[in-house]
Design a protein around this motif. Structure first.
Motif, PDB file in Angstrom:
ATOM      1  N   GLY A   1      17.789 -11.991 -17.149  1.00  0.00           N
ATOM      2  CA  GLY A   1      16.770 -12.981 -16.264  1.00  0.00           C
ATOM      3  C   GLY A   1      15.236 -12.244 -16.568  1.00  0.00           C
ATOM      4  O   GLY A   1      15.116 -12.031 -17.859  1.00  0.00           O
ATOM      5  N   HIS A   2      14.510 -11.845 -15.582  1.00  0.00           N
ATOM      6  CA  HIS A   2      13.161 -11.272 -15.992  1.00  0.00           C
ATOM      7  C   HIS A   2      13.394  -9.780 -16.229  1.00  0.00           C
ATOM      8  O   HIS A   2      12.394  -9.184 -16.787  1.00  0.00           O
ATOM      9  N   ALA A   3      14.475  -9.153 -16.234  1.00  0.00           N
ATOM     10  CA  ALA A   3      14.647  -7.680 -16.310  1.00  0.00           C
ATOM     11  C   ALA A   3      15.331  -7.362 -17.917  1.00  0.00           C
ATOM     12  O   ALA A   3      15.859  -8.467 -18.516  1.00  0.00           O
ATOM     13  N   ILE A   4      15.131  -6.242 -18.142  1.00  0.00           N
ATOM     14  CA  ILE A   4      15.884  -5.557 -19.330  1.00  0.00           C
ATOM     15  C   ILE A   4      17.181  -5.096 -19.098  1.00  0.00           C
ATOM     16  O   ILE A   4      17.312  -4.383 -18.015  1.00  0.00           O
ATOM     17  N   ARG A   5      18.116  -5.404 -19.639  1.00  0.00           N
ATOM     18  CA  ARG A   5      19.430  -4.641 -19.578  1.00  0.00           C
ATOM     19  C   ARG A   5      19.333  -3.488 -20.504  1.00  0.00           C
ATOM     20  O   ARG A   5      19.785  -3.532 -21.708  1.00  0.00           O
TER      21      ARG A   5
ATOM     22  N   GLN B   1      16.316  -2.669 -15.933  1.00  0.00           N
ATOM     23  CA  GLN B   1      14.751  -2.114 -16.141  1.00  0.00           C
ATOM     24  C   GLN B   1      13.988  -3.179 -16.025  1.00  0.00           C
ATOM     25  O   GLN B   1      13.869  -4.387 -16.530  1.00  0.00           O
ATOM     26  N   HIS B   2      12.822  -2.924 -15.017  1.00  0.00           N
ATOM     27  CA  HIS B   2      11.583  -3.920 -14.901  1.00  0.00           C
ATOM     28  C   HIS B   2      11.077  -4.017 -16.353  1.00  0.00           C
ATOM     29  O   HIS B   2      10.504  -3.111 -17.032  1.00  0.00           O
ATOM     30  N   ALA B   3      10.715  -5.192 -16.749  1.00  0.00           N
ATOM     31  CA  ALA B   3      10.240  -5.540 -17.993  1.00  0.00           C
ATOM     32  C   ALA B   3       8.682  -4.939 -18.062  1.00  0.00           C
ATOM     33  O   ALA B   3       8.355  -4.510 -19.175  1.00  0.00           O
ATOM     34  N   GLU B   4       7.811  -4.755 -17.153  1.00  0.00           N
ATOM     35  CA  GLU B   4       6.695  -4.228 -17.235  1.00  0.00           C
ATOM     36  C   GLU B   4       6.580  -2.768 -16.786  1.00  0.00           C
ATOM     37  O   GLU B   4       6.039  -1.929 -17.523  1.00  0.00           O
TER      38      GLU B   4
END
Length: 330
Positions: A9-13, A102-105
């Motif tokens: 989704g919006h997150a980093i795996r 992990q949050h992308a930003e």
């Protein structure tokens, strides 16, 4: 840097949790603030202080191993059961994510979801599963406890999802579901506070103790021994103000405790031999404890000194904090 990681989704795996050892898991957690750390980092956890978390994140102190704790063991055992009950009660489909996200930003924000809710028109949601003992039940009467609200908001921030459900089993028989809707203002505030804590980690800058029992334990761990030296703070405006505030707080505490004792004794006098008194907002009880028995160690020592020596064990000392004031301050 993120190119080598898949997206969720919006997150980093960030990493798969399948087959992850405890050491690998702890190493991943060192890279940021997990969702269960969120309330701790911003000072809203009733169990753990930001100071203790800082000691762990800066690798000064190893995190406590809670894997053998009864509440943790039962939480792990019941998690798949409660996920299944949630599906039956709601008709929603849930799935495991099996990854640290992990949050992308804001890359210091990490999350490991219990389950993800999928297949709904409003988009995916987070499922956070909790088990709560009998004594913790009152914490849920006003809704989700604040520390768990922080945890779920953190998860929504990392995933970008718009909603979450918290499924909790209270005292082994009361199953409840609470809905949390994304609130971007609260999430922005949470991120800013977490960022302030993480800056302390990056800069190796110790956060202030918060007055909690856990912070006291952290200070005791950090400074277990005194060296006999004297630190002269008499010319420091900041610390003299702090000392004055401490004296005022101690005086106010003593006065409050004396007033509490006076009021308690008046009620005890009204009770007389009665056991309980009922009031509009509650009740008090004044019961005699059962007579007990304790070993007579002085007699045992006198009669069997050699035997006593076999059962003596060392008791580590602890630093005592005492306060004294100048009699004739200049």
């Amino acid at each position: 840097m993120h190119g080598q990681h898949k997206k969720h989704g919006h997150a980093i795996r960030l990493a798969s949790t399948n087959g992850l050892s405890r050491e690998e898991w702890l190493a991943l957690r060192q890279r940021g603030i997990g969702s269960s750390d969120a309330a701790v980092a911003i000072g809203l956890s009733p169990y753990k202080s930001a100071l203790t978390l800082w000691l762990e994140k800066t690798a000064r102190k190893a995190p406590d191993d809670l894997s053998e704790k009864e509440s943790v063991l039962w939480g792990q055992i019941l998690e798949p059961v409660l996920a299944s009950v949630y599906q039956e009660r709601t008709g929603y489909k849930v799935r495991r994510v099996n990854a640290v996200l992990q949050h992308a930003e804001h890359t210091f924000m990490l999350a490991n979801l219990d389950r993800e809710i999928v297949g709904l028109p409003e988009g995916p949601g987070v499922l956070e599963i909790k088990t709560s003992g009998y004594h913790s039940a009152p914490q849920w009467e006003e809704g989700i406890p604040i520390s768990y609200q922080c945890q779920v908001l953190h998860q929504l921030a990392v995933t970008g999802h718009d909603w979450a459900d918290v499924a909790v089993l209270i005292a082994g028989q009361d199953f409840r579901i609470y809905r949390v809707t994304r609130d971007d203002d609260k999430i922005a505030d949470l991120i800013a506070r977490e960022r302030a804590f993480w800056d302390c980690v990056i800069e190796q800058r110790q956060p202030d103790p918060d007055g909690s029992a856990d912070a006291a334990r952290a200070l005791g761990w950090l400074y277990p021994q005194d060296n006999g030296l004297v630190v002269d703070l008499s010319e420091s405006t900041e610390f003299n103000r702090l000392f004055e505030s401490l004296l005022e707080a101690r005086t106010a505490k003593a006065e409050a405790e004396a007033e509490e004792d006076r009021l308690k004794q008046q009620i005890q006098n009204a009770l007389g031999p009665a056991t309980t008194a009922q009031f509009q907002r509650g009740k008090v009880s004044w019961r005699r404890a059962k007579d007990g028995q304790v070993p007579d160690l002085e007699r045992l020592q006198a009669d069997y000194p050699k035997l006593m020596q076999r059962y003596v064990k060392p008791l580590p000392g602890a630093r005592r904090f005492t306060v004294s004031t100048a009699r004739n301050p200049s």
